[in-house]
Design an enzyme around this catalytic site. Sequence first.
Site, mmCIF file in Angstrom:
data_model
loop_
_atom_site.group_PDB
_atom_site.id
_atom_site.type_symbol
_atom_site.label_atom_id
_atom_site.label_comp_id
_atom_site.label_asym_id
_atom_site.label_seq_id
_atom_site.Cartn_x
_atom_site.Cartn_y
_atom_site.Cartn_z
ATOM 1 N N ALA A 110 0.810 -1.223 0.000
ATOM 2 C CA ALA A 110 0.000 0.000 0.000
ATOM 3 C C ALA A 110 0.845 1.276 0.000
ATOM 4 C CB ALA A 110 -0.919 0.004 1.220
ATOM 5 N N ASP A 111 2.152 1.120 -0.098
ATOM 6 C CA ASP A 111 3.030 2.278 0.059
ATOM 7 C C ASP A 111 2.902 3.294 -1.090
ATOM 8 O OD1 ASP A 111 5.523 3.270 1.644
ATOM 9 O OD2 ASP A 111 6.033 3.483 -0.474
ATOM 10 N N VAL A 112 2.566 4.505 -0.724
ATOM 11 C CA VAL A 112 2.364 5.553 -1.727
ATOM 12 C C VAL A 112 3.669 5.905 -2.444
ATOM 13 C CG1 VAL A 112 2.033 8.050 -1.827
ATOM 14 C CG2 VAL A 112 0.257 6.612 -0.900
#
Length: 307
Positions: free
Chosen positions: A261-263
């Site tokens: 989920a890391d932007v």
Amino acid sequence: MHFQWDDHADCLIVQLPEPFSYEHNLDYLSRSTNECLFHVDNLDIYKLLRIVDKDVLIAVNSADSAAMRIRIINIEDAAQQPELLRAVAEYVWEWFDLGRDLMPFYDLVQRDPLLGPVVQRFHGLRLMGIPDLFEALSWGIIGQQINLTFAYTLKRRLVEAFGTSLVWEGRTYWSFPSPETIALLSPDALTALQFTGKKAEYLIGVAALIAEGQLTKERLLALGSIQAMEKELVRIRGIGPWTANYVLMRCLRDPAAFPLADVGLHNALKHVMGLDDKPSLDTITQLAAKWAGWEAYATFYLWRVLY
DNA sequence: TGCCAGGTAAACA
DNA sequence: TGTTTACATGGC
């Protein structure tokens, strides 16, 4: 791990693996001018370590490519303290992930159209770690849903309010607050620093678990598999899949950890893929299948294209 | 100046 | 089990 004390140079020598690029690692460490837990000065990295209740200021350098030199600045008779030397060498070893053989990773992705150019560009970069579990979890929680610039500001406020420090030649060096200290705080003490109410609770909760000895690196590692460790971490309030994998990646050192989920990862992929929008989670999952076993390193290298 | 930021818990269907 | 919303505030 190979290390020895060099009497002539008055420093600790740690042998470096191949490939290793001090320059690329230093570039990563220099990415924020607001970093409070170490200080990069030209080719030296200064850092204050807490080693069994003692503050130890070290300066790391790599003048030649084969070895790392570590000066122990504030302790006169360091050479006479083998346990201290070992602890310092082990910290640096973990910090720079010196025990990792990178060749399987490079073999796996060098022909990958996305990662190939990235690993070529940052050849010798290692996944810089956060060896201390409480610091790693805290940094993960702090970084949730805010921009990195602000995250560094919050970390600095936390460290300068509750950490320990050492002044050396006019500069103050900080080490991260102990979980025992943070566990005793009320949330108000952290919201006063602009932490959100939730993050204040998360941080204090995690600090309490570690201070009580319920949560340790050794216990997590003893679970064996990455799935078991992630499951155990996610049970803790404030730690979701992203934070769990972030900590698995930077502290527990699992090269297959993957903060999907890391932007930052999303934006890096958007950049290297030349997209107008961030790729979907499904797309990323499919891409990452090709990096199986090395997702953490793939993520870390991809971050580098943005900063 | 509105959208975005190295997400997560809790509510809701 | 899967989806939506509140959280909260600074950076750019």
